[in-house]
Enzyme design. Structure first.
Site, mmCIF file in Angstrom:
data_model
loop_
_atom_site.group_PDB
_atom_site.id
_atom_site.type_symbol
_atom_site.label_atom_id
_atom_site.label_comp_id
_atom_site.label_asym_id
_atom_site.label_seq_id
_atom_site.Cartn_x
_atom_site.Cartn_y
_atom_site.Cartn_z
ATOM 1 N N GLU A 129 0.910 -1.115 0.149
ATOM 2 C CA GLU A 129 -0.003 -0.080 0.075
ATOM 3 C C GLU A 129 0.766 1.189 -0.080
ATOM 4 O OE1 GLU A 129 -3.166 -0.034 2.956
ATOM 5 O OE2 GLU A 129 -3.892 -2.142 2.133
ATOM 6 N N PRO A 130 0.192 2.567 -0.450
ATOM 7 C CA PRO A 130 1.065 3.514 -0.531
ATOM 8 C C PRO A 130 1.812 3.914 0.949
ATOM 9 C CG PRO A 130 -1.225 3.810 -1.589
ATOM 10 C CD PRO A 130 -0.950 2.776 -0.861
ATOM 11 N N ILE A 159 1.935 -2.456 -8.116
ATOM 12 C CA ILE A 159 1.514 -3.657 -8.257
ATOM 13 C C ILE A 159 1.880 -4.189 -9.608
ATOM 14 C CG2 ILE A 159 -0.646 -5.115 -8.408
ATOM 15 C CD1 ILE A 159 0.295 -4.020 -5.423
ATOM 16 N N THR A 160 2.770 -5.320 -9.855
ATOM 17 C CA THR A 160 3.081 -5.892 -11.121
ATOM 18 C C THR A 160 1.731 -6.501 -11.870
ATOM 19 O OG1 THR A 160 4.949 -6.384 -10.187
ATOM 20 C CG2 THR A 160 4.509 -7.500 -12.196
ATOM 21 N N GLU A 243 7.765 -17.353 -3.329
ATOM 22 C CA GLU A 243 7.929 -15.888 -4.022
ATOM 23 C C GLU A 243 9.627 -15.694 -3.971
ATOM 24 O OE1 GLU A 243 6.846 -11.178 -3.732
ATOM 25 O OE2 GLU A 243 5.163 -12.782 -3.158
ATOM 26 N N ARG A 244 9.896 -15.834 -2.586
ATOM 27 C CA ARG A 244 11.393 -15.320 -2.507
ATOM 28 C C ARG A 244 12.309 -16.338 -2.933
ATOM 29 N NH1 ARG A 244 9.692 -12.856 3.539
ATOM 30 N NH2 ARG A 244 8.722 -10.997 2.634
HETATM 31 C C1 LIG Z 1 8.431 -2.690 -9.745
HETATM 32 C C2 LIG Z 1 8.023 -3.083 -8.390
HETATM 33 C C3 LIG Z 1 7.069 -4.337 -8.424
HETATM 34 C C4 LIG Z 1 6.493 -4.615 -7.136
HETATM 35 N N1 LIG Z 1 5.341 -5.471 -7.449
HETATM 36 C C5 LIG Z 1 4.452 -6.022 -6.438
HETATM 37 C C6 LIG Z 1 3.368 -6.381 -6.430
HETATM 38 O O1 LIG Z 1 3.059 -7.407 -7.423
HETATM 39 N N2 LIG Z 1 2.650 -6.603 -5.615
HETATM 40 C C7 LIG Z 1 2.830 -6.185 -4.163
HETATM 41 O O2 LIG Z 1 2.196 -6.366 -3.272
HETATM 42 N N3 LIG Z 1 3.804 -5.522 -4.018
HETATM 43 C C8 LIG Z 1 4.956 -5.382 -4.936
HETATM 44 N N4 LIG Z 1 5.910 -4.401 -4.961
HETATM 45 C C9 LIG Z 1 6.040 -3.661 -3.714
HETATM 46 C C10 LIG Z 1 7.478 -4.223 -2.848
HETATM 47 O O3 LIG Z 1 7.293 -5.354 -2.364
HETATM 48 C C11 LIG Z 1 7.558 -3.164 -1.743
HETATM 49 O O4 LIG Z 1 8.069 -1.869 -2.621
HETATM 50 C C12 LIG Z 1 8.484 -3.493 -0.575
HETATM 51 O O5 LIG Z 1 8.041 -4.583 0.114
HETATM 52 C C13 LIG Z 1 8.959 -2.723 0.286
HETATM 53 O O6 LIG Z 1 7.915 -1.578 0.453
HETATM 54 P P1 LIG Z 1 8.043 -0.078 0.478
HETATM 55 O O7 LIG Z 1 8.257 0.199 -0.986
HETATM 56 O O8 LIG Z 1 6.576 0.457 1.030
HETATM 57 O O9 LIG Z 1 9.063 0.114 1.313
HETATM 58 P P2 LIG Z 1 8.985 0.825 2.838
HETATM 59 O O10 LIG Z 1 8.290 -0.244 3.820
HETATM 60 O O11 LIG Z 1 8.486 2.012 3.046
HETATM 61 O O12 LIG Z 1 10.616 0.827 3.283
HETATM 62 C C14 LIG Z 1 11.297 1.776 3.119
HETATM 63 C C15 LIG Z 1 12.926 1.698 3.402
HETATM 64 O O13 LIG Z 1 12.657 1.240 5.214
HETATM 65 C C16 LIG Z 1 13.432 0.027 5.265
HETATM 66 N N5 LIG Z 1 12.382 -0.558 6.467
HETATM 67 C C17 LIG Z 1 11.206 -0.511 6.650
HETATM 68 N N6 LIG Z 1 11.033 -1.355 7.768
HETATM 69 C C18 LIG Z 1 12.117 -1.801 8.181
HETATM 70 C C19 LIG Z 1 12.523 -2.342 9.428
HETATM 71 N N7 LIG Z 1 11.944 -2.909 10.290
HETATM 72 N N8 LIG Z 1 13.948 -2.577 9.758
HETATM 73 C C20 LIG Z 1 14.788 -2.073 8.795
HETATM 74 N N9 LIG Z 1 14.592 -1.281 7.671
HETATM 75 C C21 LIG Z 1 13.242 -1.131 7.495
HETATM 76 C C22 LIG Z 1 13.211 -0.859 3.771
HETATM 77 O O14 LIG Z 1 14.099 -1.804 4.014
HETATM 78 C C23 LIG Z 1 13.358 0.202 3.006
HETATM 79 O O15 LIG Z 1 14.887 0.267 2.763
HETATM 80 C C24 LIG Z 1 6.718 -3.907 -6.071
HETATM 81 C C25 LIG Z 1 7.394 -2.907 -5.952
HETATM 82 C C26 LIG Z 1 8.149 -2.308 -7.052
HETATM 83 C C27 LIG Z 1 9.246 -1.421 -6.812
#
Ligand SMILES: Cc1cc2nc3c(=O)[nH]c(=O)nc-3n(C[C@H](O)[C@H](O)[C@H](O)COP(=O)(O)OP(=O)(O)OC[C@H]3O[C@@H](n4cnc5c(N)ncnc54)[C@H](O)[C@@H]3O)c2cc1C
Length: 388
Positions: A129-130, A159-160, A243-244
């Site tokens: 989510e955003p 979301i891909t 997935e991982r």
């Molecule tokens: C091209 C692309 C495709 C994607 N496809 C999908 C999809 O198909 N479906 C879907 O659901 N999602 C998808 N994602 C989302 C992706 O899984 C998330 O971007 C990712 O999980 C990180 O979430 P965030 O971007 O909100 O970062 P945030 O959670 O805001 O994190 C920002 C930074 O803070 C760090 N951080 C956060 N919490 C902690 C903690 N507890 N300890 C240490 N560091 C921390 C993170 O590691 C990161 O460096 C996609 C993303 C991209 C860019």
């Protein structure tokens, strides 16, 4: 071919897949990288070839084959050098379809899994989510039960297949006060009133459509709940193993492809009167990078074997993604360096590889989050159990 894991049948499958990709996909990759839109005809062709069904039950049109067919599919997709195309395919087959297959009712499987296998319907998985992706439990999208329907409100991002897919597998809070114990998974048809999507621009994975999605009073039948109410978080965590591992396998395949390309280039490029693969400084770096890639590959194969045998490999799959995506970034960074200025040029493959690879340590759980999970398991002796 590693005969510990791959049989003659696997090898024949790899060959026919390679032929198919070269003939049907490669001629279109540049166009899809430019437009960010993979045309429908290729999804249908993948379906006709049976590639979407290799891991799914025969009852719904699949082939129910062992996991090493999936390993081959993932590896070969990386080797045509479009991380975006590969992502669109595996997000459909192994993110969206996994949930439909494991948690969907028979009716939902007939309606969505079967046409997913034939390539008539494309899916996406909506968790992030955003307001935050790493903190899955903090999601704000809600699903409120009203009679025999659920009303969904909220938004998802990154979301891909988020724009051009036909259905969305969506995580939403059914009991917001219960945190991660109040999440459920739903099937939402793209055509449902109140669903809208906006395409996002991004650094790499440019052939795939990445969308931000809004749900504005979206009413769906209660029968579109997948699995049990409030068990969404354990389902998501359970499927993260696959997935991982997928992202780990993608990474070793991408790195191997980069090394193979670079070695060929180095054998042809001359400096100071000899080919550049004669310079010890470069040879030793290649030796290091090759070693790191091979170690990841072997580890990933062994985790795939254990997952295929039914073991719960949450720790190993987490390690696979953490280490393999780091390795792939480092390998590709070095390979680009070994091409000199040509590495920086779009007409050479390393520039795209570098962009595409950078998503590895971010998507599907950032490296920081993966380290948290591993630390909890190895230091605090936390034991994650499968949901089903
Ligand atoms: C091209 C692309 C495709 C994607 N496809 C999908 C999809 O198909 N479906 C879907 O659901 N999602 C998808 N994602 C989302 C992706 O899984 C998330 O971007 C990712 O999980 C990180 O979430 P965030 O971007 O909100 O970062 P945030 O959670 O805001 O994190 C920002 C930074 O803070 C760090 N951080 C956060 N919490 C902690 C903690 N507890 N300890 C240490 N560091 C921390 C993170 O590691 C990161 O460096 C996609 C993303 C991209 C860019």
């Amino acid at each position: 071919m590693n005969s510990m894991y791959f049989t003659e049948e696997h090898q024949m499958f790899r060959q026919s897949l390679q032929d198919f990709l070269q003939k049907e996909v490669v001629p279109h990759i540049e166009k899809w990288e430019e437009t960010g839109h993979i045309e429908r005809f290729i999804w249908k062709k993948f379906g006709e070839m049976g590639f979407f069904g290799i891991a799914y039950p025969e009852q719904y049109g699949g082939m129910d084959l062992d996991l090493f067919y999936t390993v081959i599919l993932l590896e070969e997709l990386q080797k045509i050098n479009s991380g975006g195309f590969a992502a669109a395919i595996w997000a459909h087959v192994y993110l969206a379809m996994t949930h439909v297959n494991k948690e969907g009712s028979h009716e939902l499987k007939e309606k969505y899994l079967t046409p997913s296998i034939t390539g008539d319907k494309i899916g996406c998985l909506c968790i992030t989510e955003p307001f935050g992706g790493s903190d899955v439990a903090g999601m704000r999208t809600t699903a409120v039960k009203e009679g025999d329907t659920y009303v969904i409100n909220g938004s998802k991002t990154f979301i891909t297949n988020g724009v051009y897919s036909d259905y969305l597998v969506v995580a939403a809070k059914t009991n917001p006060e219960l945190g991660n114990k109040g999440i459920s998974i739903f099937m939402i048809d793209r055509e449902t009133p109140g669903v809208s999507a906006t395409k996002l621009d991004k650094l790499g994975w440019r052939a795939s459509d990445t969308g931000e999605i809004a749900f504005d009073n979206v009413v769906i039948p209660a029968s579109n709940l997948m699995g049990e109410e409030n068990k969404g978080f354990p389902y998501i965590m359970q499927h993260f193993s696959l997935e991982r591992l997928i992202m780990g396998i993608n990474a070793h395949a991408r790195a191997e492809h980069a090394l193979e390309y670079t070695l060929k280039y180095m054998s042809e490029r001359e400096a100071f009167g000899k080919s550049i693969d004669r310079f010890q400084a470069l040879r030793h770096r290649i030796a290091d990078r090759y070693t790191e890639m091979e170690i990841c590959k072997e580890f990933n194969y062994s985790v795939a074997k254990r997952l295929n045998d039914g073991q719960y490999v949450v720790k190993e799959a987490t390690m696979s993604k953490l280490q393999s995506t780091k390795m792939a970034d480092e390998v590709i960074y070095d390979c680009l360096q070994f091409l000199g200025g040509y590495g920086y040029m779009e007409e050479y493959p390393l520039a795209r590889m570098l962009r595409d690879s950078r998503l590895g340590p971010i998507g599907g759980g950032t490296s920081e989050i993966l380290r948290e999970i591993i630390a909890k398991m190895v230091i605090d002796k936390k034991d994650y159990k499968p949901a089903t």
